[in-house]
Design an enzyme around this catalytic site. Structure first.
Site, PDB file in Angstrom:
ATOM      1  N   CYS A  81      68.332 -99.997 -35.021  1.00 18.97           N
ATOM      2  CA  CYS A  81      69.182 -99.078 -35.802  1.00 18.97           C
ATOM      3  C   CYS A  81      70.641 -99.517 -35.834  1.00 18.97           C
ATOM      4  O   CYS A  81      71.413 -99.043 -36.658  1.00 18.97           O
ATOM      5  CB  CYS A  81      69.086 -97.672 -35.242  1.00 18.97           C
ATOM      6  SG  CYS A  81      67.407 -97.033 -35.273  1.00 18.97           S
ATOM      7  N   HIS A 128      75.200 -92.930 -37.186  1.00 18.21           N
ATOM      8  CA  HIS A 128      73.776 -93.209 -37.392  1.00 18.21           C
ATOM      9  C   HIS A 128      73.055 -91.874 -37.530  1.00 18.21           C
ATOM     10  O   HIS A 128      73.367 -90.914 -36.820  1.00 18.21           O
ATOM     11  CB  HIS A 128      73.235 -94.007 -36.199  1.00 18.21           C
ATOM     12  CG  HIS A 128      71.752 -94.230 -36.252  1.00 18.21           C
ATOM     13  ND1 HIS A 128      71.107 -94.625 -37.398  1.00 18.21           N
ATOM     14  CD2 HIS A 128      70.786 -94.086 -35.299  1.00 18.21           C
ATOM     15  CE1 HIS A 128      69.812 -94.720 -37.153  1.00 18.21           C
ATOM     16  NE2 HIS A 128      69.588 -94.404 -35.887  1.00 18.21           N
ATOM     17  N   ASN A 133      65.636 -90.856 -40.498  1.00 16.28           N
ATOM     18  CA  ASN A 133      66.204 -91.992 -39.763  1.00 16.28           C
ATOM     19  C   ASN A 133      65.790 -93.280 -40.475  1.00 16.28           C
ATOM     20  O   ASN A 133      64.634 -93.674 -40.415  1.00 16.28           O
ATOM     21  CB  ASN A 133      65.690 -91.974 -38.319  1.00 16.28           C
ATOM     22  CG  ASN A 133      66.261 -93.090 -37.473  1.00 16.28           C
ATOM     23  OD1 ASN A 133      66.892 -94.014 -37.996  1.00 16.28           O
ATOM     24  ND2 ASN A 133      66.043 -93.014 -36.177  1.00 16.28           N
TER      25      ASN A 133
END
Ligand code: UT7
Length: 322
Positions: free
Chosen positions: A113, A249, A279
């Site tokens: 990520c 994020h 996500n």
């Protein structure tokens, strides 16, 4: 030219949208559980034949247009992704060729990520060293291709997409500082058990699911992101009050809220896309940046903190003036 600065942004989201109600039909979950525990309401899912390079190309065209640059201007392509089209050649070479960018430095990097933050930080160094005059930097993921749609612990969390920025040298302040970190001791808390040199035969089988101990990841993510936010501001000599925006994020609304609290920022000063995107791993920060730029909330000259945390664990932050 002492800074690198974002000259344009873009994003691409696949057409197909999967809502929480759609997920209720395939796993034992509820819209209420997903919304309250994660903040996710819907996510975009790439088509079976759609690749990361195809999504990046669409996002890159928009970012290049916004920056007023053509393929001929670009001399570096970096993509943060864990789901490249192929094991090799690296996905940035595919994007470079398809966009008609002349031969140049082109590579991809995987930091889960945190991939875009790593990519942006790398491009910043090349520009500051005078080795790039115009870098195309992307974060993109077809992460749902790794998802086991029978596992409610993970399948409700993720989505696909691509975000892109064009980074150029600037006399005016742009990227102020970048901070990257990683600690492999946490590998077993979040990983995908298949790679080119390990367990490749399991690809596409039930054994090849995203493995995540969610609540442990959650704890370390909140601690680590809080720490790096403070360290980033401290090292740059910037107070929390000077910060205009947080572009975090987008893994979980509760993690984002904890970060905002830590920075004394009201949620109105945080770009939140987790409800619409889920996500999207390396794509989440550049897509959130583009959302804020395009809806007019993020303005030139404002001070923005971007941060991410992911498998590895890896983490990173970029403090910049837009
Ligand atoms: O982007 C990279 C970094 N990733 C992250 O930062 C993710 C961090 N972790 C998280 O966001 C959260 O831990 C999750 C959203 C993954 C899970 O939320 P949680 O509040 O930590 O829940 P939990 O894992 O502790 O599970 C609580 C309960 C369990 O039931 P029992 O054992 O208490 O009966 C789970 O089985 O929730 C259950 N559960 C679900 N229930 C309905 C887990 N997934 C679901 C689901 N629907 N989809």
């Amino acid at each position: 030219m002492s800074y690198s600065r974002v000259a344009g942004t873009g994003r691409y989201l696949p057409e197909r949208i999967m809502t929480n109600a759609d997920l209720e039909k395939i796993v034992d979950t509820s819209d209420e559980w997903i919304r309250t525990r994660t903040g996710v309401e819907r996510r975009h899912i790439c088509a079976p034949d759609q690749t990361v390079s195809q999504m990046c190309i669409e996002a890159a065209k928009i970012a290049m247009d916004a920056a007023g640059v053509t393929a001929d201007d670009i001399d570096m392509v970096i993509t943060g992704t864990t789901t490249p089209d192929l094991i090799f050649p690296n996905v940035s070479t595919i994007i470079q060729h398809e966009l008609g960018i002349p031969a140049c430095t082109a590579f991809s990097l995987e930091a889960a990520c945190t991939g875009f933050i790593y990519a942006l930080s790398t491009a910043d160094k090349f520009i500051k060293a005078g080795e790039s005059k115009c870098a195309l930097v992307m974060g993109a993921e077809c992460i749902t291709k790794l998802v086991d749609w029978k596992d409610r612990n993970t399948c409700v969390l993720f989505g696909d997409g691509a975000g892109a920025v064009v980074l150029k040298p600037s006399d005016e302040q742009g990227i102020v500082s970048c901070h990257l970190g990683a600690d492999g001791q946490y590998k077993d808390l979040l990983y995908y058990p298949v790679g080119a040199s390990n367990n490749l035969a399991a690809a596409g089988t039930p054994a090849a699911n995203i493995m995540m101990t969610g609540n442990e990841v959650f704890k370390v993510a909140v601690q680590t992101l809080g720490r790096i936010a403070s360290e980033t501001l401290e090292k740059a000599g910037v107070s929390k009050e000077e910060l205009d925006w947080l572009v975090p994020h987008q893994a979980n609304i509760r993690i984002i809220q904890a970060m905002a609290k830590r920075l004394n920022l009201p949620m109105e000063k945080v770009i939140v896309t987790v409800q619409d995107h889920g996500n999207t791993s390396a794509a989440s920060v550049p897509m959130a940046l583009d959302v804020g730029v395009r809806d007019g909330r993020l303005k030139r000259g404002q001070l923005i903190l971007m941060e991410a945390f992911g498998g590895g664990f890896t983490w990173g932050s970029v403090l910049m003036r837009l």
